[in-house]
Design a protein around this motif. Structure first.
Motif, PDB file in Angstrom:
ATOM      1  N   LEU A 101       0.835  -1.245  -0.036  1.00  0.00           N
ATOM      2  CA  LEU A 101       0.147  -0.104   0.070  1.00  0.00           C
ATOM      3  C   LEU A 101       0.880   1.193   0.092  1.00  0.00           C
ATOM      4  CD1 LEU A 101      -2.984  -0.821   2.409  1.00  0.00           C
ATOM      5  CD2 LEU A 101      -3.117  -0.143   0.231  1.00  0.00           C
ATOM      6  N   PRO A 102       0.704   2.235  -0.707  1.00  0.00           N
ATOM      7  CA  PRO A 102       1.476   3.155  -1.143  1.00  0.00           C
ATOM      8  C   PRO A 102       1.916   4.201   0.199  1.00  0.00           C
ATOM      9  CG  PRO A 102       0.055   3.262  -2.926  1.00  0.00           C
ATOM     10  CD  PRO A 102      -0.531   2.171  -2.007  1.00  0.00           C
ATOM     11  N   ASN A 103       0.821   4.368   0.837  1.00  0.00           N
ATOM     12  CA  ASN A 103       0.814   5.045   2.290  1.00  0.00           C
ATOM     13  C   ASN A 103       1.620   4.460   3.262  1.00  0.00           C
ATOM     14  OD1 ASN A 103      -1.789   3.931   1.873  1.00  0.00           O
ATOM     15  ND2 ASN A 103      -1.722   4.319   3.979  1.00  0.00           N
ATOM     16  N   TYR A 104       1.861   2.991   3.215  1.00  0.00           N
ATOM     17  CA  TYR A 104       2.574   2.254   4.245  1.00  0.00           C
ATOM     18  C   TYR A 104       4.174   2.171   3.928  1.00  0.00           C
ATOM     19  CZ  TYR A 104      -1.697   1.647   6.802  1.00  0.00           C
ATOM     20  OH  TYR A 104      -2.988   1.965   7.446  1.00  0.00           O
ATOM     21  N   PHE A 105       4.272   2.395   2.643  1.00  0.00           N
ATOM     22  CA  PHE A 105       5.823   2.000   2.428  1.00  0.00           C
ATOM     23  C   PHE A 105       6.619   2.796   2.952  1.00  0.00           C
ATOM     24  CE2 PHE A 105       9.431   2.130  -0.591  1.00  0.00           C
ATOM     25  CZ  PHE A 105       9.627   0.751  -0.833  1.00  0.00           C
ATOM     26  N   PRO A 106       6.567   4.185   3.481  1.00  0.00           N
ATOM     27  CA  PRO A 106       7.605   4.915   4.258  1.00  0.00           C
ATOM     28  C   PRO A 106       7.595   4.396   5.403  1.00  0.00           C
ATOM     29  CG  PRO A 106       6.106   6.285   2.900  1.00  0.00           C
ATOM     30  CD  PRO A 106       5.365   4.861   3.099  1.00  0.00           C
ATOM     31  N   LEU A 107       6.648   3.946   6.072  1.00  0.00           N
ATOM     32  CA  LEU A 107       6.687   3.676   7.500  1.00  0.00           C
ATOM     33  C   LEU A 107       7.943   2.661   7.980  1.00  0.00           C
ATOM     34  CD1 LEU A 107       2.877   2.859   8.347  1.00  0.00           C
ATOM     35  CD2 LEU A 107       4.192   4.979   8.311  1.00  0.00           C
ATOM     36  N   PRO A 108       8.390   3.007   9.186  1.00  0.00           N
ATOM     37  CA  PRO A 108       9.421   2.183   9.906  1.00  0.00           C
ATOM     38  C   PRO A 108       9.426   0.913   9.924  1.00  0.00           C
ATOM     39  CG  PRO A 108       9.257   4.297  11.102  1.00  0.00           C
ATOM     40  CD  PRO A 108       8.262   4.243  10.226  1.00  0.00           C
ATOM     41  N   VAL A 109       8.222   0.394  10.206  1.00  0.00           N
ATOM     42  CA  VAL A 109       8.026  -1.196  10.518  1.00  0.00           C
ATOM     43  C   VAL A 109       8.054  -1.730   8.966  1.00  0.00           C
ATOM     44  CG1 VAL A 109       5.668  -1.001   9.883  1.00  0.00           C
ATOM     45  CG2 VAL A 109       6.550  -2.853  11.358  1.00  0.00           C
ATOM     46  N   VAL A 110       7.958  -1.118   8.061  1.00  0.00           N
ATOM     47  CA  VAL A 110       8.072  -1.497   6.788  1.00  0.00           C
ATOM     48  C   VAL A 110       9.418  -1.656   6.070  1.00  0.00           C
ATOM     49  CG1 VAL A 110       7.276  -1.465   4.055  1.00  0.00           C
ATOM     50  CG2 VAL A 110       5.751  -1.221   5.926  1.00  0.00           C
ATOM     51  N   SER A 111      10.056  -0.584   6.336  1.00  0.00           N
ATOM     52  CA  SER A 111      11.344  -0.541   5.899  1.00  0.00           C
ATOM     53  C   SER A 111      12.413  -1.241   6.813  1.00  0.00           C
ATOM     54  CB  SER A 111      12.006   1.179   6.036  1.00  0.00           C
ATOM     55  OG  SER A 111      11.957   1.574   7.246  1.00  0.00           O
ATOM     56  N   ASN A 112      12.147  -1.141   8.072  1.00  0.00           N
ATOM     57  CA  ASN A 112      12.782  -2.250   8.771  1.00  0.00           C
ATOM     58  C   ASN A 112      12.996  -3.730   8.526  1.00  0.00           C
ATOM     59  OD1 ASN A 112      13.718  -0.113  10.469  1.00  0.00           O
ATOM     60  ND2 ASN A 112      12.082  -0.437  12.315  1.00  0.00           N
ATOM     61  N   VAL A 113      11.533  -4.229   8.135  1.00  0.00           N
ATOM     62  CA  VAL A 113      11.460  -5.627   7.563  1.00  0.00           C
ATOM     63  C   VAL A 113      12.407  -5.699   6.253  1.00  0.00           C
ATOM     64  CG1 VAL A 113       9.944  -7.072   6.484  1.00  0.00           C
ATOM     65  CG2 VAL A 113       9.233  -5.909   8.690  1.00  0.00           C
ATOM     66  N   LEU A 114      12.077  -4.832   5.499  1.00  0.00           N
ATOM     67  CA  LEU A 114      13.053  -4.987   4.246  1.00  0.00           C
ATOM     68  C   LEU A 114      14.416  -4.979   4.529  1.00  0.00           C
ATOM     69  CD1 LEU A 114      10.878  -2.435   1.900  1.00  0.00           C
ATOM     70  CD2 LEU A 114      10.903  -4.823   1.911  1.00  0.00           C
ATOM     71  N   LYS A 115      14.976  -4.080   5.518  1.00  0.00           N
ATOM     72  CA  LYS A 115      16.421  -4.231   5.887  1.00  0.00           C
ATOM     73  C   LYS A 115      16.646  -5.331   6.335  1.00  0.00           C
ATOM     74  CE  LYS A 115      16.695   0.767   6.939  1.00  0.00           C
ATOM     75  NZ  LYS A 115      16.510   1.884   7.823  1.00  0.00           N
ATOM     76  N   VAL A 116      16.197  -6.204   7.364  1.00  0.00           N
ATOM     77  CA  VAL A 116      16.508  -7.291   7.795  1.00  0.00           C
ATOM     78  C   VAL A 116      16.426  -8.340   6.834  1.00  0.00           C
ATOM     79  CG1 VAL A 116      15.652  -9.109   9.502  1.00  0.00           C
ATOM     80  CG2 VAL A 116      15.726  -6.947  10.293  1.00  0.00           C
ATOM     81  N   PHE A 117      15.380  -8.171   5.927  1.00  0.00           N
ATOM     82  CA  PHE A 117      15.371  -9.420   4.658  1.00  0.00           C
ATOM     83  C   PHE A 117      16.483  -9.341   3.712  1.00  0.00           C
ATOM     84  CE2 PHE A 117      14.194 -10.712   0.610  1.00  0.00           C
ATOM     85  CZ  PHE A 117      13.823 -12.003   0.817  1.00  0.00           C
ATOM     86  N   ARG A 118      16.780  -8.151   3.519  1.00  0.00           N
ATOM     87  CA  ARG A 118      18.070  -7.697   2.523  1.00  0.00           C
ATOM     88  C   ARG A 118      19.399  -8.257   3.478  1.00  0.00           C
ATOM     89  NH1 ARG A 118      18.574  -8.590  -1.465  1.00  0.00           N
ATOM     90  NH2 ARG A 118      17.236  -7.260  -2.228  1.00  0.00           N
ATOM     91  N   THR A 119      19.456  -7.918   4.556  1.00  0.00           N
ATOM     92  CA  THR A 119      20.593  -8.357   5.343  1.00  0.00           C
ATOM     93  C   THR A 119      20.696  -9.656   5.270  1.00  0.00           C
ATOM     94  OG1 THR A 119      20.894  -6.490   6.808  1.00  0.00           O
ATOM     95  CG2 THR A 119      21.997  -8.342   7.441  1.00  0.00           C
TER      96      THR A 119
END
Length: 303
Positions: A101-119
């Motif tokens: 959802l476009p409005n949720y993409f900037p949220l820290p909880v989403v970006s943190n999940v993506l960072k952990v997955f990328r790591t």
């Protein structure tokens, strides 16, 4: 017609690298006569001598030197293929296709999940598409997406599985003109007849029903003057002075300074924002993303 087999390549490389039949037999754990037979069989299949046998050891013929280069490369490619297969089975390789959802993409909880997955999965390609919830659910069902970050799963796709990222609620988005005194409404009744910017009900019927039900409970009927296709559009129209809008409380940090968020007791109901996926599939990359998601939400104290 006999073919070169994998064991031939391994035996030949072992002998060539060891420099003698005896040392090669020790290296691969078979008796020397059996190894000698295998090398002779290989030479028969290839059609030319590959080794010159001497009492002091072996040397490679020109054909043998050429064959060694190719055999070594093929064995390495086979090993690499095996490792890639194992990494793919573990979700360490491949592609993860997500809707958000476009409005949720900037949220820290989403970006943190993506960072952990990328790591944890640096070699998995992430493909992320901004999409509304109903569109995500349809794409996941058609296997066009592996998963998505969306709301209203229980309404639009009860057959899919979900893991909660956060619980959200709607608040009132109000224009706040710089230099002017801001007065926040306390009840919806104060906004009777005021223009509202509404989320397109054709794009998300569940969103529409959720808000209307809360309004009906307190006897409020919004005057819908404009329709927007997503939350950022609604906020932009509020900033342009087009009216009021109900937007998720989580969007507050990304709102322009000219838009105030007002929490009303009459809009207290909350809804889940989840990572949604097809629980009947067993995609390794999805399992890895779920692991990253659970680690992130646990670190944030969510359940």
């Amino acid at each position: 017609m006999r073919q070169v087999e994998l064991r031939h390549l391994r035996y030949f490389v072992a002998v060539a690298e060891a420099g003698s039949m005896m040392a090669g037999a020790r290296a691969i754990g078979i008796v020397q006569p059996a190894l000698s037979r295998q090398i002779r069989e290989l030479e028969e299949v290839v059609g030319t001598p590959l080794l010159v046998r001497r009492s002091t050891g072996i040397t490679l013929t020109a054909a043998g030197a050429s064959f060694l280069r190719d055999a070594t490369r093929l064995l390495k490619e086979l090993q690499d293929s095996r490792e890639r297969a194992l990494r793919s089975a573990a979700g360490q390789l491949g592609e993860l296709r997500l809707g958000v959802l476009p409005n949720y993409f900037p949220l820290p909880v989403v970006s943190n999940v993506l960072k952990v997955f990328r790591t944890t999965c640096p070699d998995v390609m992430l493909s992320i598409s901004p999409m509304l919830s109903a569109d995500q659910a349809a794409a996941i069902t058609r296997a066009e997406l592996d998963g998505g970050i969306m709301a209203w799963r229980k309404d639009v796709a009860p057959h899919l599985s979900g893991v909660r990222l956060l619980r959200d609620r709607f608040v009132l988005a109000v224009l706040s003109t710089p230099g002017q005194r801001f007065r926040a409404p306390r009840r919806l009744a104060e906004l009777t007849g005021a223009p509202f910017i509404w989320f397109d009900p054709l794009r998300s019927a569940a969103h529409h029903r959720f808000l209307l039900e809360q309004c009906r409970r307190v006897g409020f009927t919004p005057h819908i003057a404009q329709v927007g296709s997503d939350i950022p559009t609604l906020i932009g129209l509020v900033a342009a002075g087009m009216g009021y809008a109900f937007v998720p409380e989580s969007t507050a940090p990304t709102c322009p300074r000219t838009v105030r968020m007002v929490a009303l007791d009459e809009l207290a109901d909350r809804f889940d924002v989840e990572f949604v996926y097809d629980g009947k599939t067993d995609a390794p990359v999805v399992r890895q993303f779920l692991t990253a998601l659970r680690a992130t939400t646990q670190s944030l104290g969510q359940k």
